[in-house]
Write a protein that holds these residues in place. Structure first.
Motif, PDB file in Angstrom:
ATOM      1  N   ASP A 166       0.823  -1.201   0.000  1.00  0.00           N
ATOM      2  CA  ASP A 166       0.000   0.000   0.000  1.00  0.00           C
ATOM      3  C   ASP A 166       0.867   1.264   0.000  1.00  0.00           C
ATOM      4  OD1 ASP A 166      -2.628   1.299   0.158  1.00  0.00           O
ATOM      5  OD2 ASP A 166      -2.000   1.872   2.194  1.00  0.00           O
ATOM      6  N   ALA A 167       1.921   1.260   0.778  1.00  0.00           N
ATOM      7  CA  ALA A 167       2.796   2.433   0.873  1.00  0.00           C
ATOM      8  C   ALA A 167       3.549   2.705  -0.424  1.00  0.00           C
ATOM      9  CB  ALA A 167       3.789   2.251   2.021  1.00  0.00           C
ATOM     10  N   MET A 168       3.863   1.647  -1.166  1.00  0.00           N
ATOM     11  CA  MET A 168       4.690   1.802  -2.369  1.00  0.00           C
ATOM     12  C   MET A 168       3.879   1.808  -3.668  1.00  0.00           C
ATOM     13  SD  MET A 168       7.768   2.094  -1.170  1.00  0.00           S
ATOM     14  CE  MET A 168       8.898   1.759  -2.512  1.00  0.00           C
ATOM     15  N   ARG A 169       2.596   1.570  -3.592  1.00  0.00           N
ATOM     16  CA  ARG A 169       1.766   1.402  -4.787  1.00  0.00           C
ATOM     17  C   ARG A 169       1.869   2.582  -5.757  1.00  0.00           C
ATOM     18  NH1 ARG A 169      -1.145  -2.905  -7.103  1.00  0.00           N
ATOM     19  NH2 ARG A 169      -1.263  -3.675  -5.001  1.00  0.00           N
ATOM     20  N   ASP A 170       1.867   3.804  -5.257  1.00  0.00           N
ATOM     21  CA  ASP A 170       1.878   4.985  -6.123  1.00  0.00           C
ATOM     22  C   ASP A 170       3.264   5.582  -6.340  1.00  0.00           C
ATOM     23  OD1 ASP A 170      -0.889   4.853  -6.490  1.00  0.00           O
ATOM     24  OD2 ASP A 170      -1.269   6.002  -4.665  1.00  0.00           O
ATOM     25  N   VAL A 171       4.297   4.887  -5.881  1.00  0.00           N
ATOM     26  CA  VAL A 171       5.668   5.367  -6.063  1.00  0.00           C
ATOM     27  C   VAL A 171       6.122   4.991  -7.474  1.00  0.00           C
ATOM     28  CG1 VAL A 171       8.034   5.182  -5.202  1.00  0.00           C
ATOM     29  CG2 VAL A 171       6.109   5.139  -3.587  1.00  0.00           C
ATOM     30  N   SER A 172       6.830   5.880  -8.128  1.00  0.00           N
ATOM     31  CA  SER A 172       7.267   5.637  -9.504  1.00  0.00           C
ATOM     32  C   SER A 172       8.240   4.460  -9.575  1.00  0.00           C
ATOM     33  CB  SER A 172       7.939   6.879 -10.080  1.00  0.00           C
ATOM     34  OG  SER A 172       9.224   7.052  -9.502  1.00  0.00           O
ATOM     35  N   LEU A 173       8.308   3.841 -10.742  1.00  0.00           N
ATOM     36  CA  LEU A 173       9.234   2.731 -10.970  1.00  0.00           C
ATOM     37  C   LEU A 173      10.668   3.159 -10.672  1.00  0.00           C
ATOM     38  CD1 LEU A 173       9.930  -0.120 -11.995  1.00  0.00           C
ATOM     39  CD2 LEU A 173       9.911   0.832 -14.323  1.00  0.00           C
ATOM     40  N   ARG A 174      11.041   4.325 -11.151  1.00  0.00           N
ATOM     41  CA  ARG A 174      12.399   4.825 -10.920  1.00  0.00           C
ATOM     42  C   ARG A 174      12.705   4.950  -9.428  1.00  0.00           C
ATOM     43  NH1 ARG A 174      14.762   9.567 -14.317  1.00  0.00           N
ATOM     44  NH2 ARG A 174      16.937   9.146 -13.914  1.00  0.00           N
ATOM     45  N   ASP A 175      11.749   5.496  -8.667  1.00  0.00           N
ATOM     46  CA  ASP A 175      11.951   5.656  -7.233  1.00  0.00           C
ATOM     47  C   ASP A 175      11.952   4.308  -6.511  1.00  0.00           C
ATOM     48  OD1 ASP A 175      12.205   8.382  -7.539  1.00  0.00           O
ATOM     49  OD2 ASP A 175      10.174   8.839  -6.859  1.00  0.00           O
ATOM     50  N   VAL A 176      11.118   3.377  -6.973  1.00  0.00           N
ATOM     51  CA  VAL A 176      11.088   2.040  -6.377  1.00  0.00           C
ATOM     52  C   VAL A 176      12.443   1.364  -6.572  1.00  0.00           C
ATOM     53  CG1 VAL A 176      10.122  -0.283  -6.735  1.00  0.00           C
ATOM     54  CG2 VAL A 176       8.598   1.662  -6.434  1.00  0.00           C
ATOM     55  N   MET A 177      12.995   1.481  -7.766  1.00  0.00           N
ATOM     56  CA  MET A 177      14.296   0.858  -8.039  1.00  0.00           C
ATOM     57  C   MET A 177      15.398   1.536  -7.224  1.00  0.00           C
ATOM     58  SD  MET A 177      13.865  -0.048 -12.063  1.00  0.00           S
ATOM     59  CE  MET A 177      15.117  -1.314 -12.159  1.00  0.00           C
ATOM     60  N   SER A 178      15.334   2.846  -7.101  1.00  0.00           N
ATOM     61  CA  SER A 178      16.328   3.575  -6.289  1.00  0.00           C
ATOM     62  C   SER A 178      16.218   3.181  -4.825  1.00  0.00           C
ATOM     63  CB  SER A 178      16.136   5.083  -6.429  1.00  0.00           C
ATOM     64  OG  SER A 178      16.402   5.490  -7.744  1.00  0.00           O
ATOM     65  N   GLN A 179      14.986   3.073  -4.341  1.00  0.00           N
ATOM     66  CA  GLN A 179      14.766   2.691  -2.940  1.00  0.00           C
ATOM     67  C   GLN A 179      15.322   1.303  -2.680  1.00  0.00           C
ATOM     68  OE1 GLN A 179      12.473   0.133  -1.835  1.00  0.00           O
ATOM     69  NE2 GLN A 179      12.817   0.508   0.320  1.00  0.00           N
ATOM     70  N   ALA A 180      15.065   0.367  -3.574  1.00  0.00           N
ATOM     71  CA  ALA A 180      15.545  -1.008  -3.389  1.00  0.00           C
ATOM     72  C   ALA A 180      17.075  -1.046  -3.381  1.00  0.00           C
ATOM     73  CB  ALA A 180      14.983  -1.918  -4.473  1.00  0.00           C
ATOM     74  N   THR A 181      17.689  -0.307  -4.282  1.00  0.00           N
ATOM     75  CA  THR A 181      19.150  -0.269  -4.352  1.00  0.00           C
ATOM     76  C   THR A 181      19.731   0.338  -3.084  1.00  0.00           C
ATOM     77  OG1 THR A 181      19.050  -0.138  -6.757  1.00  0.00           O
ATOM     78  CG2 THR A 181      21.105   0.579  -5.719  1.00  0.00           C
ATOM     79  N   ALA A 182      19.139   1.426  -2.615  1.00  0.00           N
ATOM     80  CA  ALA A 182      19.608   2.066  -1.384  1.00  0.00           C
ATOM     81  C   ALA A 182      19.395   1.158  -0.176  1.00  0.00           C
ATOM     82  CB  ALA A 182      18.890   3.403  -1.180  1.00  0.00           C
ATOM     83  N   ALA A 183      18.252   0.487  -0.126  1.00  0.00           N
ATOM     84  CA  ALA A 183      17.966  -0.418   0.991  1.00  0.00           C
ATOM     85  C   ALA A 183      18.963  -1.574   1.014  1.00  0.00           C
ATOM     86  CB  ALA A 183      16.537  -0.938   0.895  1.00  0.00           C
ATOM     87  N   ARG A 184      19.297  -2.082  -0.160  1.00  0.00           N
ATOM     88  CA  ARG A 184      20.278  -3.165  -0.237  1.00  0.00           C
ATOM     89  C   ARG A 184      21.635  -2.687   0.263  1.00  0.00           C
ATOM     90  NH1 ARG A 184      24.101  -4.628  -4.229  1.00  0.00           N
ATOM     91  NH2 ARG A 184      24.782  -6.787  -3.928  1.00  0.00           N
ATOM     92  N   SER A 185      22.056  -1.493  -0.164  1.00  0.00           N
ATOM     93  CA  SER A 185      23.338  -0.942   0.293  1.00  0.00           C
ATOM     94  C   SER A 185      23.353  -0.783   1.801  1.00  0.00           C
ATOM     95  CB  SER A 185      23.611   0.399  -0.377  1.00  0.00           C
ATOM     96  OG  SER A 185      23.805   0.229  -1.751  1.00  0.00           O
TER      97      SER A 185
END
Length: 161
Positions: free
Chosen positions: A97-116
């Protein structure tokens, strides 16, 4: 006594090299698979029956990488409390629900940052390596593997004429 050039405050790190390599290899495959989707395909519902898109799968992975980072930081600080199994479905729904309206670009950036952040937190742990490795496996390679097969299938379905 510490080794020359090593400060007293630096943790003694005992990272599992095989787990690190597996995480890296599957992360690269996961990202490569995600980049094979066009932006339109990435947001198309149907990845799961619940209406998830490939972007939602990436957001799901990213939020669990972030959660693993938090758990590892708690381990280091001595404040870790084991996640209850009954919390997982509720957390998945809340994250979606929190990520549903987040852009693909931001989702990918968030995942990369979270992994780091997760990998950095893992490197900072000097005790409870078994719990830390379990979090890395669950949020990383095991989780990537769990979603990769369906992502490959979904991509094939979307590319059929």
């Amino acid at each position: 006594m510490t080794a020359p050039g090593r400060r007293l405050t630096e943790p003694v790190v005992h990272l599992d090299a095989a787990l690190m390599a597996e995480e890296e290899e599957l992360w690269r495959e996961f990202c490569s698979t995600m980049s094979a989707f066009t932006p339109e395909q990435a947001i198309a519902p149907g990845y799961f029956e619940e209406g998830w898109s490939a972007k939602d799968a990436m957001a799901h992975i990213g939020t669990w990488l972030a959660e693993a980072g938090v758990a590892l930081e708690q381990l280091r600080a001595g404040t870790y409390v084991e996640l209850r199994t009954d919390e997982i479905d509720e957390m998945n729904a809340r994250f979606l629900d929190a990520m549903r309206d987040v852009s693909l670009r931001d989702v990918m950036s968030q995942a990369t940052a979270a992994r780091s952040r997760m990998l950095g937190a893992w490197a900072a742990i000097s005790s409870q390596e078994d719990i830390a490795a379990d979090w890395i496996r669950k949020a990383g390679p095991d989780h990537y593997r769990e979603h990769l097969a369906r992502l490959h299938g979904w991509l094939s379905e979307l590319q059929e004429p």
